[in-house]
Write a protein that holds these residues in place. Structure first.
Motif, PDB file in Angstrom:
ATOM      1  N   VAL A  88       0.856  -1.187   0.000  1.00  0.00           N
ATOM      2  CA  VAL A  88       0.000   0.000   0.000  1.00  0.00           C
ATOM      3  C   VAL A  88       0.891   1.235   0.000  1.00  0.00           C
ATOM      4  CG1 VAL A  88      -1.819   1.286   1.153  1.00  0.00           C
ATOM      5  CG2 VAL A  88      -1.856  -1.207   1.199  1.00  0.00           C
ATOM      6  N   VAL A  89       0.744   2.051  -1.024  1.00  0.00           N
ATOM      7  CA  VAL A  89       1.523   3.282  -1.174  1.00  0.00           C
ATOM      8  C   VAL A  89       0.571   4.454  -1.055  1.00  0.00           C
ATOM      9  CG1 VAL A  89       3.057   4.622  -2.666  1.00  0.00           C
ATOM     10  CG2 VAL A  89       3.144   2.117  -2.718  1.00  0.00           C
ATOM     11  N   GLY A  90       0.789   5.300  -0.052  1.00  0.00           N
ATOM     12  CA  GLY A  90      -0.103   6.431   0.158  1.00  0.00           C
ATOM     13  C   GLY A  90       0.645   7.739   0.292  1.00  0.00           C
ATOM     14  N   HIS A  91      -0.003   8.808  -0.141  1.00  0.00           N
ATOM     15  CA  HIS A  91       0.568  10.148  -0.027  1.00  0.00           C
ATOM     16  C   HIS A  91      -0.314  10.995   0.879  1.00  0.00           C
ATOM     17  CE1 HIS A  91       0.614  14.414  -1.690  1.00  0.00           C
ATOM     18  NE2 HIS A  91       1.838  14.268  -1.219  1.00  0.00           N
ATOM     19  N   SER A  92       0.285  11.723   1.810  1.00  0.00           N
ATOM     20  CA  SER A  92      -0.421  12.633   2.700  1.00  0.00           C
ATOM     21  C   SER A  92      -1.438  11.854   3.546  1.00  0.00           C
ATOM     22  CB  SER A  92      -1.080  13.743   1.884  1.00  0.00           C
ATOM     23  OG  SER A  92      -1.462  14.817   2.696  1.00  0.00           O
ATOM     24  N   PHE A  93      -2.732  12.141   3.459  1.00  0.00           N
ATOM     25  CA  PHE A  93      -3.681  11.326   4.215  1.00  0.00           C
ATOM     26  C   PHE A  93      -3.707   9.896   3.700  1.00  0.00           C
ATOM     27  CE2 PHE A  93      -5.380  14.942   6.475  1.00  0.00           C
ATOM     28  CZ  PHE A  93      -5.840  14.361   7.654  1.00  0.00           C
ATOM     29  N   GLY A  94      -3.358   9.696   2.441  1.00  0.00           N
ATOM     30  CA  GLY A  94      -3.195   8.333   1.944  1.00  0.00           C
ATOM     31  C   GLY A  94      -2.076   7.602   2.648  1.00  0.00           C
ATOM     32  N   GLY A  95      -1.028   8.334   3.049  1.00  0.00           N
ATOM     33  CA  GLY A  95       0.058   7.728   3.811  1.00  0.00           C
ATOM     34  C   GLY A  95      -0.373   7.334   5.205  1.00  0.00           C
ATOM     35  N   LEU A  96      -1.248   8.148   5.810  1.00  0.00           N
ATOM     36  CA  LEU A  96      -1.829   7.773   7.107  1.00  0.00           C
ATOM     37  C   LEU A  96      -2.663   6.499   6.946  1.00  0.00           C
ATOM     38  CD1 LEU A  96      -3.623  10.211   9.543  1.00  0.00           C
ATOM     39  CD2 LEU A  96      -4.555   7.962   9.049  1.00  0.00           C
ATOM     40  N   ILE A  97      -3.490   6.455   5.914  1.00  0.00           N
ATOM     41  CA  ILE A  97      -4.334   5.280   5.674  1.00  0.00           C
ATOM     42  C   ILE A  97      -3.490   4.036   5.431  1.00  0.00           C
ATOM     43  CG2 ILE A  97      -5.979   4.303   4.011  1.00  0.00           C
ATOM     44  CD1 ILE A  97      -7.004   7.308   3.781  1.00  0.00           C
ATOM     45  N   ALA A  98      -2.382   4.195   4.721  1.00  0.00           N
ATOM     46  CA  ALA A  98      -1.474   3.059   4.487  1.00  0.00           C
ATOM     47  C   ALA A  98      -0.965   2.497   5.810  1.00  0.00           C
ATOM     48  CB  ALA A  98      -0.305   3.494   3.609  1.00  0.00           C
ATOM     49  N   GLN A  99      -0.664   3.371   6.771  1.00  0.00           N
ATOM     50  CA  GLN A  99      -0.171   2.916   8.075  1.00  0.00           C
ATOM     51  C   GLN A  99      -1.249   2.161   8.853  1.00  0.00           C
ATOM     52  OE1 GLN A  99       2.243   6.107  10.184  1.00  0.00           O
ATOM     53  NE2 GLN A  99       1.605   7.212   8.351  1.00  0.00           N
ATOM     54  N   VAL A 100      -2.479   2.650   8.780  1.00  0.00           N
ATOM     55  CA  VAL A 100      -3.565   1.954   9.472  1.00  0.00           C
ATOM     56  C   VAL A 100      -3.769   0.569   8.882  1.00  0.00           C
ATOM     57  CG1 VAL A 100      -6.012   1.997  10.049  1.00  0.00           C
ATOM     58  CG2 VAL A 100      -4.717   4.134  10.053  1.00  0.00           C
ATOM     59  N   LEU A 101      -3.772   0.464   7.563  1.00  0.00           N
ATOM     60  CA  LEU A 101      -3.954  -0.829   6.900  1.00  0.00           C
ATOM     61  C   LEU A 101      -2.809  -1.775   7.217  1.00  0.00           C
ATOM     62  CD1 LEU A 101      -5.217   0.509   3.457  1.00  0.00           C
ATOM     63  CD2 LEU A 101      -6.584  -0.740   5.137  1.00  0.00           C
ATOM     64  N   LEU A 102      -1.590  -1.247   7.263  1.00  0.00           N
ATOM     65  CA  LEU A 102      -0.434  -2.072   7.608  1.00  0.00           C
ATOM     66  C   LEU A 102      -0.561  -2.573   9.040  1.00  0.00           C
ATOM     67  CD1 LEU A 102       2.379  -3.002   6.467  1.00  0.00           C
ATOM     68  CD2 LEU A 102       3.348  -1.007   7.631  1.00  0.00           C
ATOM     69  N   GLY A 103      -0.995  -1.700   9.951  1.00  0.00           N
ATOM     70  CA  GLY A 103      -1.169  -2.092  11.339  1.00  0.00           C
ATOM     71  C   GLY A 103      -2.250  -3.125  11.541  1.00  0.00           C
ATOM     72  N   ARG A 104      -3.222  -3.169  10.632  1.00  0.00           N
ATOM     73  CA  ARG A 104      -4.274  -4.184  10.698  1.00  0.00           C
ATOM     74  C   ARG A 104      -3.831  -5.518  10.092  1.00  0.00           C
ATOM     75  NH1 ARG A 104     -10.097  -1.457   9.009  1.00  0.00           N
ATOM     76  NH2 ARG A 104     -10.119   0.241  10.541  1.00  0.00           N
ATOM     77  N   GLY A 105      -2.627  -5.545   9.554  1.00  0.00           N
ATOM     78  CA  GLY A 105      -2.151  -6.781   8.938  1.00  0.00           C
ATOM     79  C   GLY A 105      -2.700  -7.019   7.554  1.00  0.00           C
ATOM     80  N   LEU A 106      -3.180  -5.974   6.899  1.00  0.00           N
ATOM     81  CA  LEU A 106      -3.800  -6.126   5.589  1.00  0.00           C
ATOM     82  C   LEU A 106      -2.849  -5.853   4.440  1.00  0.00           C
ATOM     83  CD1 LEU A 106      -7.236  -4.392   6.288  1.00  0.00           C
ATOM     84  CD2 LEU A 106      -6.702  -6.832   6.302  1.00  0.00           C
ATOM     85  N   ALA A 107      -1.628  -5.433   4.730  1.00  0.00           N
ATOM     86  CA  ALA A 107      -0.665  -5.084   3.688  1.00  0.00           C
ATOM     87  C   ALA A 107       0.639  -5.843   3.893  1.00  0.00           C
ATOM     88  CB  ALA A 107      -0.406  -3.579   3.687  1.00  0.00           C
ATOM     89  N   ALA A 108       1.262  -6.197   2.779  1.00  0.00           N
ATOM     90  CA  ALA A 108       2.572  -6.851   2.835  1.00  0.00           C
ATOM     91  C   ALA A 108       3.666  -5.852   3.179  1.00  0.00           C
ATOM     92  CB  ALA A 108       2.876  -7.520   1.493  1.00  0.00           C
ATOM     93  N   ALA A 109       3.466  -4.603   2.787  1.00  0.00           N
ATOM     94  CA  ALA A 109       4.402  -3.517   3.093  1.00  0.00           C
ATOM     95  C   ALA A 109       3.651  -2.212   2.928  1.00  0.00           C
ATOM     96  CB  ALA A 109       5.620  -3.557   2.175  1.00  0.00           C
ATOM     97  N   GLY A 110       4.156  -1.164   3.557  1.00  0.00           N
ATOM     98  CA  GLY A 110       3.526   0.146   3.454  1.00  0.00           C
ATOM     99  C   GLY A 110       4.541   1.211   3.088  1.00  0.00           C
ATOM    100  N   VAL A 111       4.115   2.145   2.280  1.00  0.00           N
ATOM    101  CA  VAL A 111       4.923   3.311   1.937  1.00  0.00           C
ATOM    102  C   VAL A 111       4.084   4.544   2.229  1.00  0.00           C
ATOM    103  CG1 VAL A 111       6.168   4.557   0.135  1.00  0.00           C
ATOM    104  CG2 VAL A 111       6.162   2.042   0.139  1.00  0.00           C
ATOM    105  N   ALA A 112       4.535   5.369   3.156  1.00  0.00           N
ATOM    106  CA  ALA A 112       3.816   6.572   3.570  1.00  0.00           C
ATOM    107  C   ALA A 112       4.622   7.787   3.108  1.00  0.00           C
ATOM    108  CB  ALA A 112       3.620   6.588   5.082  1.00  0.00           C
TER     109      ALA A 112
END
Length: 263
Positions: A78-102
């Motif tokens: 999950v690659v997110g920018h700005s609020f998308g980067g915040l959302i990427a972190q939440v999804l990563l913390g839920r175990g829904l992503a293999a990796a996150g880029v904020a």
């Protein structure tokens, strides 16, 4: 192929990711850049009628992307920018992503720095409580300050005309008051030991998400033994995913993902 989900932030349209989508596909990933809830197909439609986007907050947007991820063949990056980067972190913390880029991410719950420049940008929405349920647009001058302060006047104007659109105001209120809200929608699981690796970028000239916010975010994530990396782009502002130098940022992200064994 490893799926990639691109998540944009406020005041940008999901089609702003198209050059990234093309590059990541060429690099062996299977990328998508879905819209936020209520977001129409084009920037022009969003400008003409932003009302359907109003009222959506971080929780609803996270759930929207979580449902989409559930239909993919495997956990995505999950690659997110700005609020998308915040959302990427939440999804990563839920175990829904293999990796996150904020990429220059909006502040999660627990981030303490509040630089004047970031407060100035957020105040565009926060000064009117009605914006909790509506949408907020940037004037060309506000866009110039918040997104394109290091770009030429000509490029700033071109990016505004091509990319800028109204966005829901509610996420800004949620981020602003998160540290006094025990149930904040911007809360991230910072202790999850088995989460995927996380890359956080910091734009040294970013007025919207100042570098201190990105670095403090990384500090919070280092409570977990999982990989947390930081990359600073000293000369970059908040338009670093869409301006004429976007490829340098994208190439770094691809190189970092390769270091993590992805794809």
């Amino acid at each position: 192929m490893t799926p990639v989900v691109f998540v944009h932030g406020l005041w940008l349209h999901h089609t702003s990711w198209q050059p990234w989508v093309d590059l990541f596909r060429e690099s062996g990933f299977d990328p998508v850049a879905p819209p936020w809830p209520g977001e129409p197909d084009t920037v022009e439609q969003a400008r003409a009628d932003p009302a359907p986007m109003g009222g959506f907050g971080v929780g609803e947007v996270v759930d929207h992307y979580a449902a989409l991820i559930g239909g993919l063949d495997g956990k995505p990056v999950v690659v997110g920018h700005s609020f998308g980067g915040l959302i990427a972190q939440v999804l990563l913390g839920r175990g829904l992503a293999a990796a996150g880029v904020a990429i220059d991410p909006a502040p999660i719950k627990g981030v303490l720095p509040l630089p004047v420049s970031s407060l100035r940008v957020a105040s565009i929405a926060l000064r009117n409580p009605a914006n909790r349920k509506g949408t907020v647009a940037l004037t060309p001058e506000q866009w110039r300050y918040g997104f394109t302060n290091t770009r030429t006047e000509a490029e700033a104007t071109e990016l505004y005309e091509r990319c800028a659109m109204p966005s829901p105001g509610r996420p800004l209120f949620q981020a602003a008051f998160a540290n006094v809200n025990p149930a904040a929608a911007t809360k991230v699981d910072l202790l999850k030991p088995d989460r995927g690796p996380l890359l956080i970028t910091a734009g040294g000239q970013d007025h919207t998400v100042a570098e201190s916010i990105s670095r403090y975010t990384a500090k919070l994530h280092r409570r977990s033994p999982a990989v947390t990396s930081v990359k600073a782009f000293p000369d970059r502002d908040h338009s670093l995913t869409i301006n004429s130098d976007w490829r340098e940022v994208a190439d770094y992200v691809l190189a970092w993902l390769k270091e993590q064994g992805l794809p």
